[in-house]
Design a protein around this motif. Structure first.
Motif, PDB file in Angstrom:
ATOM      1  N   ALA A   1      84.078  28.745  69.762  1.00 48.03           N
ATOM      2  CA  ALA A   1      83.798  30.183  69.864  1.00 48.03           C
ATOM      3  C   ALA A   1      82.582  30.549  69.033  1.00 48.03           C
ATOM      4  N   ALA A   2      81.618  31.207  69.649  1.00 45.62           N
ATOM      5  CA  ALA A   2      80.454  31.729  68.929  1.00 45.62           C
ATOM      6  C   ALA A   2      80.751  33.163  68.495  1.00 45.62           C
ATOM      7  N   PRO A   3      80.367  33.550  67.271  1.00 42.98           N
ATOM      8  CA  PRO A   3      80.652  34.909  66.805  1.00 42.98           C
ATOM      9  C   PRO A   3      80.043  35.968  67.711  1.00 42.98           C
ATOM     10  N   LEU A   4      80.794  37.014  67.952  1.00 40.63           N
ATOM     11  CA  LEU A   4      80.278  38.145  68.713  1.00 40.63           C
ATOM     12  C   LEU A   4      79.171  38.803  67.902  1.00 40.63           C
ATOM     13  N   SER A   5      78.053  39.047  68.533  1.00 36.99           N
ATOM     14  CA  SER A   5      76.875  39.499  67.784  1.00 36.99           C
ATOM     15  C   SER A   5      76.832  41.001  67.580  1.00 36.99           C
ATOM     16  N   SER A   6      77.356  41.768  68.507  1.00 35.66           N
ATOM     17  CA  SER A   6      77.200  43.220  68.405  1.00 35.66           C
ATOM     18  C   SER A   6      78.178  43.807  67.393  1.00 35.66           C
ATOM     19  N   ALA A   7      77.721  44.869  66.720  1.00 35.80           N
ATOM     20  CA  ALA A   7      78.538  45.539  65.719  1.00 35.80           C
ATOM     21  C   ALA A   7      78.354  47.041  65.866  1.00 35.80           C
ATOM     22  N   THR A   8      79.279  47.777  65.299  1.00 35.72           N
ATOM     23  CA  THR A   8      79.202  49.228  65.337  1.00 35.72           C
ATOM     24  C   THR A   8      79.638  49.781  63.995  1.00 35.72           C
ATOM     25  N   MET A   9      79.143  50.968  63.635  1.00 35.62           N
ATOM     26  CA  MET A   9      79.502  51.604  62.381  1.00 35.62           C
ATOM     27  C   MET A   9      80.654  52.569  62.619  1.00 35.62           C
ATOM     28  N   VAL A  10      81.702  52.461  61.810  1.00 36.70           N
ATOM     29  CA  VAL A  10      82.864  53.342  61.938  1.00 36.70           C
ATOM     30  C   VAL A  10      83.331  53.724  60.536  1.00 36.70           C
ATOM     31  N   PRO A  11      84.036  54.855  60.397  1.00 40.09           N
ATOM     32  CA  PRO A  11      84.637  55.204  59.101  1.00 40.09           C
ATOM     33  C   PRO A  11      85.677  54.140  58.721  1.00 40.09           C
TER      34      PRO A  11
ATOM     35  N   SER B   1     106.214  27.058  73.992  1.00 41.19           N
ATOM     36  CA  SER B   1     105.017  26.224  73.820  1.00 41.19           C
ATOM     37  C   SER B   1     103.758  27.078  73.889  1.00 41.19           C
ATOM     38  N   ALA B   2     103.712  27.985  74.862  1.00 36.87           N
ATOM     39  CA  ALA B   2     102.543  28.856  75.003  1.00 36.87           C
ATOM     40  C   ALA B   2     102.352  29.702  73.752  1.00 36.87           C
ATOM     41  N   LEU B   3     103.449  30.231  73.220  1.00 39.30           N
ATOM     42  CA  LEU B   3     103.353  31.078  72.035  1.00 39.30           C
ATOM     43  C   LEU B   3     102.864  30.277  70.831  1.00 39.30           C
ATOM     44  N   VAL B   4     103.453  29.104  70.580  1.00 38.53           N
ATOM     45  CA  VAL B   4     103.087  28.310  69.407  1.00 38.53           C
ATOM     46  C   VAL B   4     101.625  27.885  69.479  1.00 38.53           C
ATOM     47  N   VAL B   5     101.191  27.396  70.641  1.00 38.32           N
ATOM     48  CA  VAL B   5      99.798  26.949  70.762  1.00 38.32           C
ATOM     49  C   VAL B   5      98.849  28.129  70.590  1.00 38.32           C
ATOM     50  N   PHE B   6      99.201  29.286  71.144  1.00 38.47           N
ATOM     51  CA  PHE B   6      98.320  30.433  70.964  1.00 38.47           C
ATOM     52  C   PHE B   6      98.253  30.851  69.507  1.00 38.47           C
ATOM     53  N   LEU B   7      99.384  30.852  68.800  1.00 33.79           N
ATOM     54  CA  LEU B   7      99.393  31.266  67.407  1.00 33.79           C
ATOM     55  C   LEU B   7      98.566  30.343  66.523  1.00 33.79           C
ATOM     56  N   LEU B   8      98.312  29.122  66.985  1.00 38.51           N
ATOM     57  CA  LEU B   8      97.492  28.176  66.233  1.00 38.51           C
ATOM     58  C   LEU B   8      96.059  28.137  66.762  1.00 38.51           C
ATOM     59  N   LEU B   9      95.893  27.762  68.032  1.00 39.03           N
ATOM     60  CA  LEU B   9      94.546  27.634  68.586  1.00 39.03           C
ATOM     61  C   LEU B   9      93.947  28.983  68.978  1.00 39.03           C
ATOM     62  N   GLY B  10      94.750  29.861  69.564  1.00 39.94           N
ATOM     63  CA  GLY B  10      94.236  31.178  69.933  1.00 39.94           C
ATOM     64  C   GLY B  10      93.789  31.962  68.717  1.00 39.94           C
ATOM     65  N   ARG B  11      94.565  31.885  67.672  1.00 41.53           N
ATOM     66  CA  ARG B  11      94.195  32.543  66.418  1.00 41.53           C
ATOM     67  C   ARG B  11      92.867  31.996  65.901  1.00 41.53           C
ATOM     68  N   ALA B  12      92.685  30.657  65.996  1.00 48.04           N
ATOM     69  CA  ALA B  12      91.435  30.038  65.542  1.00 48.04           C
ATOM     70  C   ALA B  12      90.251  30.500  66.388  1.00 48.04           C
ATOM     71  N   LEU B  13      90.437  30.613  67.698  1.00 45.84           N
ATOM     72  CA  LEU B  13      89.367  31.091  68.573  1.00 45.84           C
ATOM     73  C   LEU B  13      88.993  32.533  68.245  1.00 45.84           C
ATOM     74  N   LEU B  14      89.988  33.376  68.001  1.00 41.61           N
ATOM     75  CA  LEU B  14      89.699  34.759  67.650  1.00 41.61           C
ATOM     76  C   LEU B  14      88.966  34.831  66.318  1.00 41.61           C
ATOM     77  N   SER B  15      89.316  33.950  65.377  1.00 40.13           N
ATOM     78  CA  SER B  15      88.579  33.896  64.108  1.00 40.13           C
ATOM     79  C   SER B  15      87.129  33.501  64.353  1.00 40.13           C
ATOM     80  N   GLY B  16      86.914  32.509  65.229  1.00 38.98           N
ATOM     81  CA  GLY B  16      85.557  32.097  65.555  1.00 38.98           C
ATOM     82  C   GLY B  16      84.749  33.219  66.177  1.00 38.98           C
ATOM     83  N   LEU B  17      85.352  33.985  67.072  1.00 37.15           N
ATOM     84  CA  LEU B  17      84.663  35.126  67.681  1.00 37.15           C
ATOM     85  C   LEU B  17      84.322  36.185  66.635  1.00 37.15           C
ATOM     86  N   ALA B  18      85.155  36.288  65.607  1.00 36.21           N
ATOM     87  CA  ALA B  18      84.931  37.271  64.554  1.00 36.21           C
ATOM     88  C   ALA B  18      83.945  36.782  63.504  1.00 36.21           C
TER      89      ALA B  18
END
Length: 401
Positions: A15-25, A298-315
């Motif tokens: 996962a490559a980090p998402l480049s766009s950002a926005t300013m919020v309170p 199985s879907a839940l466990v794999v997502f909680l490990l790999l999906g979480r890692a992908l979301l971290s990468g995007l962030a």
């Protein structure tokens, strides 16, 4: 089989980090991920202040019990007092700035009031009951790094600094696609040999609770060409596509094949993990793809490990391997070694102790997930464990991104 830590690191690398950002309170940043490091604008506290209701005094090398001091002022929170001279004190309240010349605060319980003076009932040392400038935060200190997920605690810290807006990455847009000839959607009539799709609603709910924007990709038949066409369409509107079903290497498993036919790249993983040994990592166009097994647990466990890692990468954040809390088993355990196992578990009280009771490890059963408080992590090398043996317990509220 691929060790779990390597699989998590590999997922984040896709996962490559998402480049766009926005300013919020800050209050609107809760659940979002910071795009930039934030530094403290102010020292906190920004002045020496009283930690108690009492009397500000000049303690110097210390004041003995019985010392008599003349009261020359009153300082409430938000006000400033005048300088104290030798032998003087000022009535002061919690949070108020100590006046010039004062270096200690005597608690009101430790003085006796005699007209316009107070008499100390115990000795007081320099610095007593004073919260000094910068005790909590020094000006210029790092408050939070880029990639930090904002929560109410950080909102409070940012607000205390007078920060009116922060840069956050845009929310990841995640599409969820279920595959399988046997699947029908919730509310649809079951035909012979069909089952309702539980994975897609579960994953969509999980992603929404994690602050993601979601796209319901529906259900696709076990046809690699049709799946490829759907992946290509979803890749045009999502940063991440999560599929369930067909993640293994059998002739009816099309997740990796469909990614390749969509013009993407794919890698099939065989992880040292139970449940959820197979998974697929890939990319179609600008979207990452995570292929999960079809069994719900199985879907839940794999997502909680790999999906979480992908979301971290995007962030743009480093993946964090869930650590868990060490808690003792409620009953003995016997199993086959070789794979790290995540078992739905319930917390039970045993006198003053809290123990972990393992529930069913059948990856097709959803009821134990609902009855569980989280999952217990059993190390790959463990074959037997006596009651009382510590295991890592992962509460669901800590796992759900």
């Amino acid at each position: 089989m691929l060790p779990l830590e390597e699989a998590i690191a590999m997922a984040a690398a896709w996962a490559a980090p998402l480049s766009s950002a926005t300013m919020v309170p800050p209050v609107d940043a809760a659940g979002r991920v910071l795009a930039h490091r934030i530094l403290a604008r102010l020292s906190a506290p920004s002045f020496d202040r009283s930690a108690m209701d009492g009397y500000a005094v000049r303690a110097g090398d210390g004041l003995r019990a019985g010392t008599r001091l003349r009261v020359v002022g009153r300082i409430a929170a938000g006000a400033r007092g005048t300088a104290l001279g030798p032998g003087e004190a000022a009535r002061i309240f919690t949070g108020a700035p100590t006046p010039p010349g004062a270096d200690a605060v005597v608690m009101q319980e430790d003085v006796r009031r005699e007209g316009g003076a107070v008499v100390l009932s115990r000795a007081v040392a320099c610095g007593a009951n004073v919260r000094p400038l910068g005790e909590d935060v020094a000006e210029g200190a790092v408050l939070a790094e880029a990639g930090t997920r904002v929560d109410p605690r950080l909102v409070a810290l940012l607000a205390s600094q007078g920060i009116g807006s922060v840069a956050v990455r845009r929310r990841p847009r995640v599409a969820v696609l279920s595959t399988g000839d046997e699947l029908v959607g919730p509310g649809e009539r079951l035909r012979a040999a069909a089952i309702h799709d539980a994975n897609r609603p579960m994953l969509l709910a999980l992603l929404r609770s994690a602050g993601c924007e979601t796209v319901d990709g529906g259900i696709e038949r076990d046809d690699p060409d049709e799946q490829a066409a759907r992946l290509g369409a979803l890749a045009r509107e999502a940063d991440l596509i999560v599929t369930s079903g067909g993640a293994s290497v059998g002739e009816a498993d099309h997740a990796a094949r469909a990614i390749l036919r969509a013009g993407g790249t794919a890698r099939t993983l065989a992880m040292a993990l139970k449940p959820g040994k197979p998974a697929v990592l890939g990319r179609v166009g600008g979207a990452c793809v995570l292929g999960l097994p079809g069994n719900p647990v199985s879907a839940l466990v794999v997502f909680l490990l790999l999906g979480r890692a992908l979301l971290s990468g995007l962030a743009g954040a480093a993946p964090q391997r869930p650590l868990g809390l060490p808690l003792p088993l409620a009953a003995p355990l016997a199993r086959k070694a070789g794979r790290t196992e995540f078992v739905p578990a319930r917390l039970v009280r045993d006198g003053a102790a809290t123990r972990v009771a393992l529930l069913s490890s059948n990856s097709a059963r959803l009821r134990p997930l609902v009855e569980a408080d989280g999952v217990a992590e059993i190390p790959a090398e463990t074959t037997r464990a006596a009651a009382g043996t510590p295991v890592a317990f992962h509460p669901f509220h800590g796992l759900l991104c």
